[in-house]
Design a protein around this motif. Structure first.
Motif, PDB file in Angstrom:
ATOM      1  N   LEU A  77       0.825  -1.208   0.000  1.00  0.00           N
ATOM      2  CA  LEU A  77       0.000   0.000   0.000  1.00  0.00           C
ATOM      3  C   LEU A  77       0.861   1.261   0.000  1.00  0.00           C
ATOM      4  CD1 LEU A  77      -2.935   0.977   0.082  1.00  0.00           C
ATOM      5  CD2 LEU A  77      -2.804   0.882   2.570  1.00  0.00           C
ATOM      6  N   LYS A  78       1.992   1.199   0.676  1.00  0.00           N
ATOM      7  CA  LYS A  78       2.918   2.338   0.675  1.00  0.00           C
ATOM      8  C   LYS A  78       3.468   2.578  -0.740  1.00  0.00           C
ATOM      9  CE  LYS A  78       7.506   3.417   2.134  1.00  0.00           C
ATOM     10  NZ  LYS A  78       8.665   2.600   2.200  1.00  0.00           N
ATOM     11  N   LEU A  79       3.749   1.509  -1.450  1.00  0.00           N
ATOM     12  CA  LEU A  79       4.310   1.610  -2.797  1.00  0.00           C
ATOM     13  C   LEU A  79       3.255   1.889  -3.864  1.00  0.00           C
ATOM     14  CD1 LEU A  79       6.774  -1.393  -2.472  1.00  0.00           C
ATOM     15  CD2 LEU A  79       7.386   1.041  -2.483  1.00  0.00           C
ATOM     16  N   ILE A  80       2.034   1.393  -3.640  1.00  0.00           N
ATOM     17  CA  ILE A  80       0.929   1.570  -4.599  1.00  0.00           C
ATOM     18  C   ILE A  80      -0.286   2.066  -3.802  1.00  0.00           C
ATOM     19  CG2 ILE A  80      -0.428   0.495  -6.428  1.00  0.00           C
ATOM     20  CD1 ILE A  80       1.550  -1.879  -6.289  1.00  0.00           C
ATOM     21  N   PRO A  81      -0.395   3.370  -3.560  1.00  0.00           N
ATOM     22  CA  PRO A  81      -1.444   3.898  -2.674  1.00  0.00           C
ATOM     23  C   PRO A  81      -2.881   3.562  -3.063  1.00  0.00           C
ATOM     24  CG  PRO A  81       0.221   5.561  -3.090  1.00  0.00           C
ATOM     25  CD  PRO A  81       0.520   4.413  -4.011  1.00  0.00           C
ATOM     26  N   ASP A  82      -3.141   3.263  -4.325  1.00  0.00           N
ATOM     27  CA  ASP A  82      -4.528   2.974  -4.721  1.00  0.00           C
ATOM     28  C   ASP A  82      -4.835   1.475  -4.795  1.00  0.00           C
ATOM     29  OD1 ASP A  82      -2.943   2.552  -6.947  1.00  0.00           O
ATOM     30  OD2 ASP A  82      -4.376   3.405  -8.358  1.00  0.00           O
ATOM     31  N   ILE A  83      -3.916   0.643  -4.331  1.00  0.00           N
ATOM     32  CA  ILE A  83      -4.151  -0.803  -4.315  1.00  0.00           C
ATOM     33  C   ILE A  83      -5.238  -1.132  -3.286  1.00  0.00           C
ATOM     34  CG2 ILE A  83      -2.476  -1.487  -2.561  1.00  0.00           C
ATOM     35  CD1 ILE A  83      -1.565  -3.688  -4.503  1.00  0.00           C
ATOM     36  N   GLN A  84      -6.014  -2.175  -3.536  1.00  0.00           N
ATOM     37  CA  GLN A  84      -7.088  -2.567  -2.623  1.00  0.00           C
ATOM     38  C   GLN A  84      -6.944  -4.035  -2.233  1.00  0.00           C
ATOM     39  OE1 GLN A  84     -10.600  -1.773  -4.906  1.00  0.00           O
ATOM     40  NE2 GLN A  84     -10.598   0.400  -4.402  1.00  0.00           N
ATOM     41  N   LEU A  85      -7.169  -4.302  -0.961  1.00  0.00           N
ATOM     42  CA  LEU A  85      -7.187  -5.671  -0.459  1.00  0.00           C
ATOM     43  C   LEU A  85      -8.601  -6.211  -0.664  1.00  0.00           C
ATOM     44  CD1 LEU A  85      -5.673  -7.923   1.007  1.00  0.00           C
ATOM     45  CD2 LEU A  85      -6.324  -6.847   3.171  1.00  0.00           C
ATOM     46  N   VAL A  86      -8.733  -7.287  -1.433  1.00  0.00           N
ATOM     47  CA  VAL A  86     -10.035  -7.836  -1.790  1.00  0.00           C
ATOM     48  C   VAL A  86     -10.408  -9.006  -0.883  1.00  0.00           C
ATOM     49  CG1 VAL A  86     -11.370  -8.949  -3.634  1.00  0.00           C
ATOM     50  CG2 VAL A  86      -9.756  -7.106  -4.184  1.00  0.00           C
ATOM     51  N   LYS A  87      -9.477  -9.928  -0.683  1.00  0.00           N
ATOM     52  CA  LYS A  87      -9.777 -11.147   0.063  1.00  0.00           C
ATOM     53  C   LYS A  87      -8.516 -11.680   0.721  1.00  0.00           C
ATOM     54  CE  LYS A  87     -11.750 -15.700  -0.359  1.00  0.00           C
ATOM     55  NZ  LYS A  87     -12.562 -16.618  -1.078  1.00  0.00           N
ATOM     56  N   ILE A  88      -8.692 -12.250   1.903  1.00  0.00           N
ATOM     57  CA  ILE A  88      -7.585 -12.860   2.646  1.00  0.00           C
ATOM     58  C   ILE A  88      -7.949 -14.314   2.918  1.00  0.00           C
ATOM     59  CG2 ILE A  88      -6.217 -12.771   4.770  1.00  0.00           C
ATOM     60  CD1 ILE A  88      -7.208  -9.847   5.069  1.00  0.00           C
ATOM     61  N   ALA A  89      -6.973 -15.217   2.830  1.00  0.00           N
ATOM     62  CA  ALA A  89      -7.168 -16.621   3.196  1.00  0.00           C
ATOM     63  C   ALA A  89      -5.950 -17.060   4.011  1.00  0.00           C
ATOM     64  CB  ALA A  89      -7.325 -17.494   1.964  1.00  0.00           C
ATOM     65  N   ILE A  90      -6.130 -17.153   5.322  1.00  0.00           N
ATOM     66  CA  ILE A  90      -5.057 -17.595   6.213  1.00  0.00           C
ATOM     67  C   ILE A  90      -5.533 -18.891   6.863  1.00  0.00           C
ATOM     68  CG2 ILE A  90      -3.583 -17.017   8.177  1.00  0.00           C
ATOM     69  CD1 ILE A  90      -3.183 -15.053   5.888  1.00  0.00           C
ATOM     70  N   THR A  91      -5.087 -20.023   6.305  1.00  0.00           N
ATOM     71  CA  THR A  91      -5.415 -21.342   6.841  1.00  0.00           C
ATOM     72  C   THR A  91      -4.114 -22.123   6.991  1.00  0.00           C
ATOM     73  OG1 THR A  91      -5.670 -22.487   4.719  1.00  0.00           O
ATOM     74  CG2 THR A  91      -7.593 -21.277   5.527  1.00  0.00           C
ATOM     75  N   SER A  92      -4.209 -23.304   7.533  1.00  0.00           N
ATOM     76  CA  SER A  92      -3.008 -24.147   7.636  1.00  0.00           C
ATOM     77  C   SER A  92      -2.484 -24.515   6.263  1.00  0.00           C
ATOM     78  CB  SER A  92      -3.319 -25.429   8.413  1.00  0.00           C
ATOM     79  OG  SER A  92      -3.632 -25.123   9.741  1.00  0.00           O
ATOM     80  N   GLU A  93      -3.396 -24.703   5.310  1.00  0.00           N
ATOM     81  CA  GLU A  93      -3.019 -25.154   3.978  1.00  0.00           C
ATOM     82  C   GLU A  93      -2.680 -24.027   3.022  1.00  0.00           C
ATOM     83  OE1 GLU A  93      -6.190 -25.939   5.377  1.00  0.00           O
ATOM     84  OE2 GLU A  93      -5.282 -27.671   6.341  1.00  0.00           O
ATOM     85  N   LYS A  94      -3.204 -22.842   3.275  1.00  0.00           N
ATOM     86  CA  LYS A  94      -3.090 -21.754   2.304  1.00  0.00           C
ATOM     87  C   LYS A  94      -2.951 -20.421   3.028  1.00  0.00           C
ATOM     88  CE  LYS A  94      -6.075 -19.638  -1.191  1.00  0.00           C
ATOM     89  NZ  LYS A  94      -7.338 -19.792  -1.912  1.00  0.00           N
ATOM     90  N   LYS A  95      -2.011 -19.631   2.565  1.00  0.00           N
ATOM     91  CA  LYS A  95      -1.826 -18.293   3.108  1.00  0.00           C
ATOM     92  C   LYS A  95      -1.702 -17.351   1.928  1.00  0.00           C
ATOM     93  CE  LYS A  95       0.231 -20.291   7.157  1.00  0.00           C
ATOM     94  NZ  LYS A  95      -0.299 -21.627   6.943  1.00  0.00           N
TER      95      LYS A  95
END
Length: 178
Positions: A77-95
């Motif tokens: 976000l610091k490098l690309i101020p207009d970037i947007q976080l759409v979805k997060i997946a933090i599991t044992s199998e996938k991060k």
């Protein structure tokens, strides 16, 4: 549902805890006012005292990954101020997380190097509760429409990131490791 629990029910893309209650495996959790622990085949009854044990190695893995997600996204976000976080997946199998915006390998490498520098600096990770009308929210990554109630939990990483979050995090960036 218990009168109190150490189990994290999940949220914000971070998977819920696993472990056991009364020796029976907790295989899933959900929240709908109360926090519900899914324990197939249990024979517990109302008012019965039970002991829960969170699978600590799994939780710690998710805590490290979730805090790392905050750190990496803040650097992007610091490098690309207009970037947007759409979805997060933090599991044992996938991060992973999904973003919207222009990204190239050079920017990703720069964000990774900056995130690793923050890990090496072992910055404190702190949390505080504020009201929805608190002026500090102007400097906070937040999707206010997702906040229920009047209180907002803010998670800060040193002086480089401040985000509304209900997840579980490590106490310092040094715990994230590589």
């Amino acid at each position: 549902a218990l009168d109190r629990t150490a189990f994290f029910p999940g949220g914000g893309g971070q998977d819920s805890d696993r472990g056991s209650i009364g020796g029976k495996p907790v295989v899933d959790m959900r929240r709908d006012g109360a926090i519900w622990h899914r324990i197939p085949g249990h024979t517990f009854s109302g008012g019965q005292a039970v002991r829960g044990e969170v699978d600590w190695s799994r939780r710690y893995d998710l805590m490290r990954a979730h805090t790392g997600e905050h750190l990496l996204f803040s650097r992007l976000l610091k490098l690309i101020p207009d970037i947007q976080l759409v979805k997060i997946a933090i599991t044992s199998e996938k991060k992973s997380f999904v973003i919207r915006g222009k990204l190239d390998w050079q920017i990703l490498l720069q964000a990774e190097l900056e995130a690793q520098a923050c890990i090496d600096r072992n910055l404190d990770v702190a949390e505080k509760l504020v009201n929805k009308d608190d002026p500090s929210l102007q400097e906070t990554r937040i999707k206010i429409e997702r906040i229920h109630g009047n209180k907002v939990r803010i998670v800060s990483i040193g002086d480089i990131d401040q985000a509304a979050c209900a997840g579980v995090h490590v106490k310092s960036t040094g715990e994230i490791k590589m």
